[in-house]
Design a protein around this motif. Sequence first.
Motif, PDB file in Angstrom:
ATOM      1  N   GLU A   1      27.842  40.151  42.532  1.00 48.32           N
ATOM      2  CA  GLU A   1      27.073  38.928  42.289  1.00 48.32           C
ATOM      3  C   GLU A   1      26.886  38.099  43.544  1.00 48.32           C
ATOM      4  O   GLU A   1      25.826  37.489  43.745  1.00 48.32           O
ATOM      5  CB  GLU A   1      27.764  38.080  41.223  1.00 48.32           C
ATOM      6  CG  GLU A   1      27.018  36.801  40.885  1.00 48.32           C
ATOM      7  CD  GLU A   1      27.664  36.012  39.765  1.00 48.32           C
ATOM      8  OE1 GLU A   1      27.191  34.890  39.485  1.00 48.32           O
ATOM      9  OE2 GLU A   1      28.638  36.513  39.167  1.00 48.32           O
ATOM     10  N   HIS A   2      27.875  38.069  44.416  1.00 48.15           N
ATOM     11  CA  HIS A   2      27.862  37.151  45.559  1.00 48.15           C
ATOM     12  C   HIS A   2      27.753  37.836  46.930  1.00 48.15           C
ATOM     13  O   HIS A   2      27.657  37.148  47.941  1.00 48.15           O
ATOM     14  CB  HIS A   2      29.119  36.279  45.539  1.00 48.15           C
ATOM     15  CG  HIS A   2      29.214  35.385  44.345  1.00 48.15           C
ATOM     16  ND1 HIS A   2      28.614  34.140  44.287  1.00 48.15           N
ATOM     17  CD2 HIS A   2      29.829  35.560  43.141  1.00 48.15           C
ATOM     18  CE1 HIS A   2      28.860  33.583  43.113  1.00 48.15           C
ATOM     19  NE2 HIS A   2      29.593  34.425  42.400  1.00 48.15           N
ATOM     20  N   GLY A   3      27.779  39.141  46.935  1.00 45.57           N
ATOM     21  CA  GLY A   3      27.686  39.859  48.205  1.00 45.57           C
ATOM     22  C   GLY A   3      29.023  40.348  48.712  1.00 45.57           C
ATOM     23  O   GLY A   3      29.107  41.410  49.321  1.00 45.57           O
ATOM     24  N   SER A   4      30.057  39.577  48.484  1.00 41.58           N
ATOM     25  CA  SER A   4      31.427  39.963  48.803  1.00 41.58           C
ATOM     26  C   SER A   4      32.348  38.960  48.125  1.00 41.58           C
ATOM     27  O   SER A   4      31.927  37.853  47.765  1.00 41.58           O
ATOM     28  CB  SER A   4      31.674  39.968  50.313  1.00 41.58           C
ATOM     29  OG  SER A   4      31.669  38.648  50.836  1.00 41.58           O
ATOM     30  N   PHE A   5      33.604  39.339  47.963  1.00 44.22           N
ATOM     31  CA  PHE A   5      34.543  38.395  47.376  1.00 44.22           C
ATOM     32  C   PHE A   5      34.757  37.214  48.309  1.00 44.22           C
ATOM     33  O   PHE A   5      34.891  36.076  47.872  1.00 44.22           O
ATOM     34  CB  PHE A   5      35.885  39.078  47.071  1.00 44.22           C
ATOM     35  CG  PHE A   5      36.740  38.312  46.104  1.00 44.22           C
ATOM     36  CD1 PHE A   5      36.570  38.451  44.736  1.00 44.22           C
ATOM     37  CD2 PHE A   5      37.704  37.420  46.554  1.00 44.22           C
ATOM     38  CE1 PHE A   5      37.341  37.733  43.835  1.00 44.22           C
ATOM     39  CE2 PHE A   5      38.487  36.695  45.667  1.00 44.22           C
ATOM     40  CZ  PHE A   5      38.297  36.845  44.305  1.00 44.22           C
ATOM     41  N   ALA A   6      34.747  37.482  49.610  1.00 43.00           N
ATOM     42  CA  ALA A   6      34.909  36.411  50.596  1.00 43.00           C
ATOM     43  C   ALA A   6      33.776  35.401  50.491  1.00 43.00           C
ATOM     44  O   ALA A   6      34.004  34.185  50.595  1.00 43.00           O
ATOM     45  CB  ALA A   6      34.972  36.999  51.998  1.00 43.00           C
ATOM     46  N   ALA A   7      32.552  35.876  50.277  1.00 43.33           N
ATOM     47  CA  ALA A   7      31.410  34.969  50.146  1.00 43.33           C
ATOM     48  C   ALA A   7      31.561  34.082  48.919  1.00 43.33           C
ATOM     49  O   ALA A   7      31.237  32.891  48.960  1.00 43.33           O
ATOM     50  CB  ALA A   7      30.112  35.770  50.066  1.00 43.33           C
ATOM     51  N   PHE A   8      32.056  34.651  47.842  1.00 42.48           N
ATOM     52  CA  PHE A   8      32.305  33.870  46.629  1.00 42.48           C
ATOM     53  C   PHE A   8      33.288  32.739  46.908  1.00 42.48           C
ATOM     54  O   PHE A   8      33.049  31.584  46.533  1.00 42.48           O
ATOM     55  CB  PHE A   8      32.840  34.792  45.536  1.00 42.48           C
ATOM     56  CG  PHE A   8      33.533  34.082  44.401  1.00 42.48           C
ATOM     57  CD1 PHE A   8      32.816  33.348  43.478  1.00 42.48           C
ATOM     58  CD2 PHE A   8      34.918  34.157  44.268  1.00 42.48           C
ATOM     59  CE1 PHE A   8      33.463  32.689  42.431  1.00 42.48           C
ATOM     60  CE2 PHE A   8      35.569  33.506  43.231  1.00 42.48           C
ATOM     61  CZ  PHE A   8      34.836  32.769  42.308  1.00 42.48           C
ATOM     62  N   VAL A   9      34.393  33.054  47.568  1.00 41.48           N
ATOM     63  CA  VAL A   9      35.400  32.037  47.864  1.00 41.48           C
ATOM     64  C   VAL A   9      34.827  30.985  48.807  1.00 41.48           C
ATOM     65  O   VAL A   9      35.036  29.779  48.618  1.00 41.48           O
ATOM     66  CB  VAL A   9      36.664  32.687  48.461  1.00 41.48           C
ATOM     67  CG1 VAL A   9      37.651  31.622  48.928  1.00 41.48           C
ATOM     68  CG2 VAL A   9      37.329  33.608  47.440  1.00 41.48           C
ATOM     69  N   ALA A  10      34.089  31.430  49.819  1.00 44.33           N
ATOM     70  CA  ALA A  10      33.548  30.509  50.820  1.00 44.33           C
ATOM     71  C   ALA A  10      32.501  29.562  50.228  1.00 44.33           C
ATOM     72  O   ALA A  10      32.361  28.425  50.686  1.00 44.33           O
ATOM     73  CB  ALA A  10      32.958  31.290  51.982  1.00 44.33           C
TER      74      ALA A  10
END
Length: 234
Positions: free
Chosen positions: A122-131
């Motif tokens: 959904e967000h491109g990466s888990f890191a992108a979601f957190v950021a």
Amino acid sequence: MNKTEHFEQIFQRASDRKGGDLALQSLVSKPLETRDLLQIPDDRWLAEFTKKVFQSGFVWRVVRQKWPDFEEVFFEFNIEKILMMPDEMLEKKATDPKIIRNLNKVRTIRDNAHMIKDVSDEHGSFAAFVAKRDSRDVIGLWDFLKQKGARLGGNTGAYALRFLGVDTFILSNDVEAYFRSHDLVSGSLRSKRSLQTIQDTFQFWQSTSGLSFQELSQILALSVGDNAVGIEST
């Protein structure tokens, strides 16, 4: 916020306990900048979540010693490979003497891989979601990990975030003792009311000090109690 101190008082007490400002600052670490956080690949999120699941209720040192074998047994936590494992393979790996043999915890690896994959899609990466999240809503991210992840409630998810470089406070024994001694929380520390009060207080300190939640949490822990110096206790 009238029941708590201004953070200058807390900082000064921690400084006095640890031998001065420079000595205190040497004990405190900072979270990653957003640009660096975004570079964390999905497999490292799964690896750290898994490490903290296995360390929960266990001797951290033993898990660290065995960690290279965990990496080998679980394909360096490659998400796609983990998701391809059938139940039979998962159960067999849970009996491998090179790792800590706990089937229920081993099962969380695939469960959390599913969570990470869904978020990443959904967000491109888990890191992108957190950021992308509101960095001030720490308890919201904790709740997401608790609800969507496997065994990531309590301090488990929070410690994983801290070790990955995400800015978060930690509800260590010393931090809890501060909030209780100042009558900021009563009853369950994990109630919605208590967690919101704790977050509001940290946000107040952040707005007046300019420090990260990580720095605030560590300094607070070092200012009270009979604490051990180091990130694992703060």
